[in-house]
Design a protein around this motif. Structure first.
Motif, mmCIF file in Angstrom:
data_model
loop_
_atom_site.group_PDB
_atom_site.id
_atom_site.type_symbol
_atom_site.label_atom_id
_atom_site.label_comp_id
_atom_site.label_asym_id
_atom_site.label_seq_id
_atom_site.Cartn_x
_atom_site.Cartn_y
_atom_site.Cartn_z
ATOM 1 N N HIS A 1 0.815 -1.220 0.000
ATOM 2 C CA HIS A 1 0.000 0.000 0.000
ATOM 3 C C HIS A 1 0.845 1.265 0.000
ATOM 4 O O HIS A 1 0.326 2.358 -0.184
ATOM 5 C CB HIS A 1 -0.906 0.025 1.238
ATOM 6 C CG HIS A 1 -1.901 -1.084 1.289
ATOM 7 N ND1 HIS A 1 -3.091 -1.058 0.611
ATOM 8 C CD2 HIS A 1 -1.876 -2.271 1.939
ATOM 9 C CE1 HIS A 1 -3.751 -2.172 0.829
ATOM 10 N NE2 HIS A 1 -3.038 -2.921 1.642
ATOM 11 N N VAL A 2 2.136 1.134 0.273
ATOM 12 C CA VAL A 2 2.975 2.313 0.507
ATOM 13 C C VAL A 2 3.534 2.845 -0.809
ATOM 14 O O VAL A 2 3.897 2.086 -1.704
ATOM 15 C CB VAL A 2 4.129 1.963 1.461
ATOM 16 C CG1 VAL A 2 5.062 3.159 1.643
ATOM 17 C CG2 VAL A 2 3.575 1.526 2.809
ATOM 18 N N GLY A 3 3.611 4.150 -0.906
ATOM 19 C CA GLY A 3 4.286 4.775 -2.035
ATOM 20 C C GLY A 3 3.476 4.816 -3.310
ATOM 21 O O GLY A 3 4.014 5.027 -4.388
ATOM 22 N N ARG A 4 2.170 4.618 -3.207
ATOM 23 C CA ARG A 4 1.319 4.655 -4.405
ATOM 24 C C ARG A 4 0.394 5.858 -4.332
ATOM 25 O O ARG A 4 -0.148 6.169 -3.277
ATOM 26 C CB ARG A 4 0.474 3.383 -4.506
ATOM 27 C CG ARG A 4 1.278 2.113 -4.566
ATOM 28 C CD ARG A 4 0.380 0.902 -4.413
ATOM 29 N NE ARG A 4 -0.726 0.960 -5.359
ATOM 30 C CZ ARG A 4 -1.936 0.464 -5.089
ATOM 31 N NH1 ARG A 4 -2.189 -0.072 -3.938
ATOM 32 N NH2 ARG A 4 -2.883 0.528 -5.993
ATOM 33 N N ALA A 5 0.203 6.529 -5.460
ATOM 34 C CA ALA A 5 -0.782 7.602 -5.516
ATOM 35 C C ALA A 5 -2.150 6.994 -5.261
ATOM 36 O O ALA A 5 -2.535 6.025 -5.898
ATOM 37 C CB ALA A 5 -0.747 8.280 -6.885
ATOM 38 N N ARG B 1 -7.864 5.149 0.708
ATOM 39 C CA ARG B 1 -6.797 4.159 0.715
ATOM 40 C C ARG B 1 -5.597 4.636 1.523
ATOM 41 O O ARG B 1 -4.885 3.841 2.126
ATOM 42 C CB ARG B 1 -6.360 3.780 -0.695
ATOM 43 C CG ARG B 1 -5.554 2.481 -0.709
ATOM 44 C CD ARG B 1 -5.218 2.027 -2.089
ATOM 45 N NE ARG B 1 -6.414 1.920 -2.887
ATOM 46 C CZ ARG B 1 -6.448 2.211 -4.188
ATOM 47 N NH1 ARG B 1 -5.365 2.638 -4.791
ATOM 48 N NH2 ARG B 1 -7.558 2.088 -4.863
ATOM 49 N N LEU B 2 -5.377 5.937 1.561
ATOM 50 C CA LEU B 2 -4.314 6.467 2.416
ATOM 51 C C LEU B 2 -4.642 6.213 3.887
ATOM 52 O O LEU B 2 -3.756 5.867 4.681
ATOM 53 C CB LEU B 2 -4.130 7.960 2.160
ATOM 54 C CG LEU B 2 -3.567 8.341 0.785
ATOM 55 C CD1 LEU B 2 -3.524 9.857 0.629
ATOM 56 C CD2 LEU B 2 -2.177 7.744 0.599
ATOM 57 N N LEU C 1 -8.630 3.188 15.575
ATOM 58 C CA LEU C 1 -8.597 3.929 14.307
ATOM 59 C C LEU C 1 -9.401 3.268 13.194
ATOM 60 O O LEU C 1 -9.487 3.828 12.091
ATOM 61 C CB LEU C 1 -7.141 4.080 13.846
ATOM 62 C CG LEU C 1 -6.247 4.985 14.700
ATOM 63 C CD1 LEU C 1 -4.797 4.895 14.232
ATOM 64 C CD2 LEU C 1 -6.724 6.429 14.650
ATOM 65 N N THR C 2 -9.988 2.105 13.436
ATOM 66 C CA THR C 2 -10.696 1.400 12.359
ATOM 67 C C THR C 2 -11.857 2.182 11.732
ATOM 68 O O THR C 2 -12.163 1.946 10.561
ATOM 69 C CB THR C 2 -11.202 0.028 12.845
ATOM 70 O OG1 THR C 2 -11.923 0.189 14.080
ATOM 71 C CG2 THR C 2 -10.052 -0.938 13.045
ATOM 72 N N PRO C 3 -12.517 3.112 12.445
ATOM 73 C CA PRO C 3 -13.545 3.900 11.745
ATOM 74 C C PRO C 3 -13.000 4.720 10.579
ATOM 75 O O PRO C 3 -13.768 5.106 9.689
ATOM 76 C CB PRO C 3 -14.100 4.819 12.853
ATOM 77 C CG PRO C 3 -13.863 4.069 14.112
ATOM 78 C CD PRO C 3 -12.548 3.359 13.897
ATOM 79 N N LEU C 4 -11.697 4.991 10.552
ATOM 80 C CA LEU C 4 -11.118 5.694 9.406
ATOM 81 C C LEU C 4 -11.229 4.863 8.138
ATOM 82 O O LEU C 4 -11.205 5.402 7.024
ATOM 83 C CB LEU C 4 -9.644 6.015 9.679
ATOM 84 C CG LEU C 4 -9.357 7.005 10.805
ATOM 85 C CD1 LEU C 4 -7.853 7.183 10.982
ATOM 86 C CD2 LEU C 4 -10.021 8.349 10.525
ATOM 87 N N VAL C 5 -11.334 3.542 8.298
ATOM 88 C CA VAL C 5 -11.468 2.645 7.147
ATOM 89 C C VAL C 5 -12.933 2.290 6.903
ATOM 90 O O VAL C 5 -13.438 2.395 5.789
ATOM 91 C CB VAL C 5 -10.642 1.365 7.360
ATOM 92 C CG1 VAL C 5 -10.790 0.429 6.163
ATOM 93 C CG2 VAL C 5 -9.183 1.697 7.594
ATOM 94 N N ALA C 6 -13.614 1.859 7.957
ATOM 95 C CA ALA C 6 -14.999 1.393 7.800
ATOM 96 C C ALA C 6 -15.994 2.537 7.707
ATOM 97 O O ALA C 6 -17.093 2.360 7.193
ATOM 98 C CB ALA C 6 -15.366 0.479 8.970
#
Length: 309
Positions: A138-142, A147-148, A190-195
């Motif tokens: 996941h790192v280093g991709r626009a 996704r960040l 921190l999971t609410p940042l994803v879900a």
């Protein structure tokens, strides 16, 4: 296949070949893509949840029936086979070669822990390395903001695996065990940042946080024992435990409400796995990281867009 072999380096090629070989076996199709991830989540969740439940009940006042203890004693060492199978199944469904390699690495080495206690160290190293490869994908991709955020949460969870397993291996456990607990709890919080976090999820999370505060203040010894035995939490501040409970429940309820089955299963895995200080817990966290992140579709890779927020 021959053209792919020429373009892809060794370890990545192994991941591609595994997916290509096993995809016809599970009958992958666009419709089955989600259900296969859900099946993988269930494979990982059920044995981990049962193992956690058994540890809590077994250490509660009163004695379990001898037959239950005998069955659990024989089953606990092989419970790691569930999340190991989940990691391999997710490797089949994910279109990203590097993620495939990481999941195969984690699942394959994690399964070693079921064979012998002497295999603990290589299993722990393999699971940690596999989780690192999944994170590195996941790192280093626009990428768009979602996704960040997923990458950031995955980084915290994989860091918890590294620190906690290092402590279990005997590397400065007095410092790393509490640190691993704090990092793991932060990752769940921190999971609410994803879900995501809808109104229903926030209300449920707030209620979970209040109940956690109530339990910890009214029965601190019992709450501490449950956190230690069931979740492997060592010397973590109460505020961080409350945030983890609130954040995890918020993410879980929101994912269920939005019909994100794989994400919900990933959050459940994090909640029942606790601090990843064992190979079973660490592999469960790696599987959860893979479930939380939506796989990149080929069309998205080509166009650089199309990500759902």
């Amino acid at each position: 296949m021959s053209g792919s072999s020429d373009r892809t380096p060794g370890p990545v090629h192994l991941g591609e070949r595994l997916g290509d070989r096993l995809a016809p076996v599970v009958g992958l199709s666009p419709r089955l893509h989600v259900s296969t991830r859900t099946l993988a989540g269930l494979c990982g969740l059920v044995p981990v949840a049962l193992a956690t439940l058994y540890r809590v009940v077994h250490n509660a006042p009163g004695a379990l029936p001898a037959d239950v203890v005998a069955v659990a004693t024989g089953a606990l060492p092989v419970a790691v086979g569930g999340p190991a199978a989940a990691a391999l199944l997710l490797a089949v469904t994910d279109p990203r070669p590097l993620v495939r390699v990481g999941l195969v690495f984690a699942g394959g080495f994690g399964a070693l822990a079921a064979l012998s206690t002497a295999a603990w160290l290589p299993a722990a190293v393999g699971v940690t390395a596999g989780g690192g490869v999944v994170f590195a994908a996941h790192v280093g991709r626009a990428a768009p903001p979602r996704r960040l955020r997923t990458t950031a949460v995955a980084g915290v969870l994989v860091a918890a695996v590294c620190v906690s397993l290092a402590a279990t291996a005997g590397v400065d456990p007095g410092t790393l065990r509490p640190l691993g607990s704090a990092v793991a709890l932060a990752g769940v919080a921190l999971t609410p940042l994803v879900a995501g976090y809808g109104r229903l999820g926030v209300l449920a999370g707030a209620l979970a946080g209040l109940l956690t505060v109530g339990a910890a203040t009214s029965a601190p010894y019992v709450a501490g024992a449950v956190l230690l035995v069931g979740g492997g939490v060592v010397s973590a501040p109460l505020g961080l435990v409350v945030l983890a409970a609130a954040g995890g429940v918020t993410a879980l309820v929101t994912a269920v409400h939005r019909g994100q089955g794989a994400v919900a299963l990933g959050v459940c895995l994090l909640l029942v796995a606790g601090v990843p200080a064992t190979v079973l817990g660490a592999l469960a966290v790696v599987v959860a990281v893979a479930l939380l992140a939506d796989p990149v579709e080929p069309a998205e890779t080509a166009t650089g867009g199309g990500v759902r927020s």
